[in-house]
Design a protein around this motif. Structure first.
Motif, short mmCIF file in Angstrom:
data_model
loop_
_atom_site.label_atom_id
_atom_site.label_comp_id
_atom_site.label_asym_id
_atom_site.label_seq_id
_atom_site.Cartn_x
_atom_site.Cartn_y
_atom_site.Cartn_z
N VAL A 255 0.86 -1.19 0.00
CA VAL A 255 0.00 0.00 0.00
C VAL A 255 0.89 1.24 0.00
O VAL A 255 1.86 1.32 0.77
CB VAL A 255 -0.93 0.02 1.23
CG1 VAL A 255 -1.77 1.31 1.26
CG2 VAL A 255 -1.82 -1.21 1.26
N ALA A 256 0.58 2.20 -0.87
CA ALA A 256 1.32 3.47 -0.92
C ALA A 256 0.51 4.54 -0.20
O ALA A 256 -0.61 4.85 -0.59
CB ALA A 256 1.56 3.87 -2.38
N ILE A 257 1.10 5.11 0.85
CA ILE A 257 0.42 6.14 1.64
C ILE A 257 1.07 7.49 1.36
O ILE A 257 2.29 7.65 1.54
CB ILE A 257 0.51 5.81 3.15
CG1 ILE A 257 -0.02 4.40 3.43
CG2 ILE A 257 -0.26 6.84 3.97
CD1 ILE A 257 0.19 3.94 4.86
N PRO A 258 0.31 8.50 0.93
CA PRO A 258 0.88 9.83 0.68
C PRO A 258 1.49 10.43 1.94
O PRO A 258 0.99 10.21 3.05
CB PRO A 258 -0.32 10.65 0.20
CG PRO A 258 -1.32 9.64 -0.29
CD PRO A 258 -1.13 8.43 0.60
N ILE A 259 2.56 11.19 1.77
CA ILE A 259 3.20 11.89 2.88
C ILE A 259 2.75 13.34 2.84
O ILE A 259 2.86 14.01 1.81
CB ILE A 259 4.73 11.80 2.77
CG1 ILE A 259 5.17 10.34 2.73
CG2 ILE A 259 5.39 12.52 3.95
CD1 ILE A 259 6.63 10.15 2.41
N GLN A 260 2.23 13.82 3.95
CA GLN A 260 1.69 15.18 3.99
C GLN A 260 2.75 16.21 3.62
O GLN A 260 3.90 16.14 4.07
CB GLN A 260 1.14 15.47 5.39
CG GLN A 260 -0.07 14.63 5.76
CD GLN A 260 -0.56 14.90 7.18
OE1 GLN A 260 -0.29 15.95 7.76
NE2 GLN A 260 -1.30 13.95 7.74
N GLY A 261 2.36 17.17 2.79
CA GLY A 261 3.29 18.21 2.36
C GLY A 261 4.21 17.79 1.24
O GLY A 261 4.97 18.61 0.71
#
Length: 296
Positions: A255-261
């Motif tokens: 699973v690819a989780i976006p990194i904030q900013g």
């Protein structure tokens, strides 16, 4: 627009007359006139000024001339490749590619390419981007895929894709359902990263250092397939652009989780080549890559 028309246009200009062009091409003079007329009809502008004292190029003809030279070379090389393929003769293509781009990026490209040219013999050289650029400059092969571009008078770079770096975890990971994570959370989580000295590792360290964050290195390795297996089989995580993990993400193992900013520089993919040395097979691959929808 075809090979005969382009060749006739160049011959008329170089010889200075339709009659001389006919003699050089071993065709009747009316055929020369017909080909030029058809070419001008297709481009929508007159290309040659007919004069008894010698033909001249129009403004549009002068603008078209350098491209006609390139078209002639490409068409002739392409015809050679097609003729060989039709005769089931071997046409060789050599490509440079980094391991991280081999699957699924290059795989998807080659699937489409070989469906059009099934008799092409393809050899893939697996090197780092630095080694690929050096090999193309030295003439080991003439075209490849790279992760970055440099200023080089001999080489051309065409960007094919650009992605954000994400936080990659197993589907069984407690954070797999998160919509996003912060860089602070990433820093506190055990990570698999590339070994020190690799450009990608240096980029990651630079971002963490800018934020005065110390991140946890659980494993260091430069084997992408092993990294995928380690992440998929444990609670350790890694930082990559999604295309690196394409099949595993598509299959649901990772699973690819976006990194904030989006703190990390985007990961780009380039087609790199030495335009002056491209073979017929190289040009067929070049044109295929630039006209296809990029995977990932």
């Amino acid at each position: 627009m075809n090979l005969e028309q382009i060749k006739t246009f160049l011959t008329v200009y170089r010889s200075g007359s339709f009659q001389k062009a006919a003699e050089l091409l071993f065709i009747p003079q009316p055929t020369v006139s017909h080909r030029i007329h058809q070419l001008e009809k297709q481009v929508g502008k007159p290309l040659i000024i007919r004069r008894k004292s010698g033909n001249l190029l129009t403004t549009e003809g002068k603008a078209f001339y350098p491209y006609a030279l390139q078209l002639l070379e490409v068409l002739e090389q392409g015809q050679i490749a097609i003729d060989k393929a039709a005769k089931h003769e071997e046409v060789r293509l050599e490509i440079g590619c980094t391991n991280s781009l081999s699957n699924p990026f290059l795989y998807d490209i080659l699937q489409g390419f070989t469906s059009h040219f099934p008799h092409m013999h393809i050899k893939v050289h697996s090197f780092s981007t630095t080694e690929i650029i050096h090999a193309i400059r030295m003439g080991t092969f003439n075209i490849g895929l790279s992760r970055y571009a440099i200023d080089d008078t001999e080489l051309s770079f065409r960007m094919l894709d650009s992605e954000h770096v994400t936080f990659i975890v197993s589907r069984k990971h407690p954070w797999a359902g998160k919509r996003s994570v912060t860089l602070e959370e990433v820093a506190q989580h055990p990570l698999i990263v590339y070994q020190e000295g690799k450009q990608y590792r240096e980029t990651i360290e630079f971002v963490f250092n800018q934020r005065n964050l110390v991140y946890q290195v659980k494993y260091e390795m430069h084997n992408l397939e092993l990294i995928k297996q380690m992440v998929g089989g444990s609670h350790v995580a890694t930082l990559f652009a999604p295309s690196y993990m394409g099949n595993e993400l598509a299959g649901g193992q990772l699973v690819a989780i976006p990194i904030q900013g989006r703190p990390f520089p985007m990961r780009q993919t380039f087609l790199v080549y030495n335009k002056a040395k491209l073979t017929a097979a190289d040009k067929l691959f070049h044109d295929h890559v630039l006209t296809m929808k990029m995977p990932g």
